[in-house]
Design an enzyme around this catalytic site. Structure first.
Site, PDB file in Angstrom:
ATOM      1  N   CYS A 166       0.880  -1.197   0.090  1.00 63.87           N
ATOM      2  CA  CYS A 166       0.114   0.088  -0.056  1.00 63.87           C
ATOM      3  C   CYS A 166       0.959   1.035  -0.126  1.00 63.87           C
ATOM      4  CB  CYS A 166      -0.961  -0.107   1.158  1.00 63.87           C
ATOM      5  SG  CYS A 166      -2.002   1.240   1.301  1.00 63.87           S
TER       6      CYS A 166
ATOM      7  N   CYS B 246      -1.993   4.194   6.783  1.00 63.73           N
ATOM      8  CA  CYS B 246      -3.196   4.265   7.683  1.00 63.73           C
ATOM      9  C   CYS B 246      -2.679   3.580   9.081  1.00 63.73           C
ATOM     10  CB  CYS B 246      -4.486   3.926   7.167  1.00 63.73           C
ATOM     11  SG  CYS B 246      -5.068   4.837   5.690  1.00 63.73           S
TER      12      CYS B 246
ATOM     13  N   CYS C 225      -4.891   0.565  10.363  1.00 68.31           N
ATOM     14  CA  CYS C 225      -4.979  -0.517   9.062  1.00 68.31           C
ATOM     15  C   CYS C 225      -4.775  -1.982   9.888  1.00 68.31           C
ATOM     16  CB  CYS C 225      -4.055  -0.189   8.099  1.00 68.31           C
ATOM     17  SG  CYS C 225      -3.814  -1.436   6.863  1.00 68.31           S
TER      18      CYS C 225
END
Length: 283
Positions: free
Chosen positions: A16, A20, A23
């Site tokens: 990714c 985040c 996550c």
């Protein structure tokens, strides 16, 4: 045969380009399948009776040959869906993929740039880019006659539970907004979970803040921690079914080794929870 209305979520990659903090899909110990094996799994799932497949990650558009896999899935009869952070989508991509895509979901947790940066969701440009992505989808559907169902996914955390995202959500012209209570998964996000954790009351406050959106055509799907447990049929990047039973992930044997039916018997899945979180829906 498995109910054809159920959705299989194929998490193609752990890679990714966002970070985040909350996550729960890092898949630290999993390998990635080559396209040939991923396509074989897609075919096995279709043969077993599944009709809808959702590609996720990580960020699915970082998976090599993703467009090819999506087109193949549509060719063999799947209703196709993507959950993406949208960062790698441009107008040319939309034009190429529109005939093969039924559902597009974009993940964006705030209409505030600073909040997104604090969450680790890119550099804050997701607010404007998410709007552009849905605008490109609308324009392409008008031009080509494609029909793409649009949805937004947002995770409610300590950083955004007081925010009113109504104006942002209305500006997207979407059909469906999935609102998740941030979920702790052992081995994925437990180290810093206290930075994001919210109470059930805070989650309810966020939902109440946005209770007026349905009159603008936005269907809100609320998923608290209880509804997220065992309500998803998920395949990880190494080609195994997995579940989030008891706050951690458990996985099956590889689908390509034991077959779909036996692999399904090795994980927990609640059709009742799937139904309660409005998993069955028409587009």
């Amino acid at each position: 045969m498995i109910n054809s209305g159920l959705t299989v979520n194929f998490h193609l990659t752990k890679n990714c380009n966002f970070r985040c903090g909350f996550c729960f899909a890092h898949f630290k110990q999993t390998a990635h399948l080559e396209y040939k094996n991923s396509a074989s799994i897609v075919q096995e799932l279709r043969n077993f009776g599944f009709r809808k497949i959702n590609f996720a990650g990580g960020e699915p558009l970082l998976y090599r040959n993703f467009n090819l896999l999506l087109k193949y899935s549509k060719k063999i009869g799947f209703i196709t869906s993507i959950i993406t952070n949208g960062s790698r989508i441009d107008q040319n991509w939309v034009k190429d993929i529109a005939p093969h895509l039924d559902i597009l979901g974009v993940s964006c947790d705030s209409g505030n740039r600073e909040t997104l940066q604090l969450l680790g969701r890119g550099n804050g440009t997701s607010v404007d880019h998410t709007k552009r992505v849905f605008e490109w989808i609308d324009e392409e559907c008008i031009k080509s006659g494609a029909r793409i169902y649009k949805k937004l996914n947002s995770v409610v955390t300590k950083l955004n539970w007081k925010e009113n995202m109504s104006d942002f959500v209305k500006s997207l012209n979407i059909h469906r907004w999935k609102v998740f209570q941030v979920l702790r998964i052992e081995g994925e996000n437990e180290m810093n979970f206290s930075d994001y954790q919210i109470s059930n009351e805070e989650y309810s406050f966020f939902l109440k803040t946005h209770s007026g959106l349905p009159k603008y055509g936005v269907k809100i799907i609320a998923e608290d921690n209880s509804l997220m447990t065992n309500s998803y049929l998920m395949v990880n990047p190494s080609g195994r079914f997995y579940d989030n039973n008891s706050g951690r992930y458990y996985e099956s044997d590889p689908i390509l080794e034991v077959g779909v039916e036996k692999a399904l018997q090795q994980i927990h899945f609640s059709k009742e929870n799937f139904t309660q979180r409005n998993g069955f829906y028409s587009i």
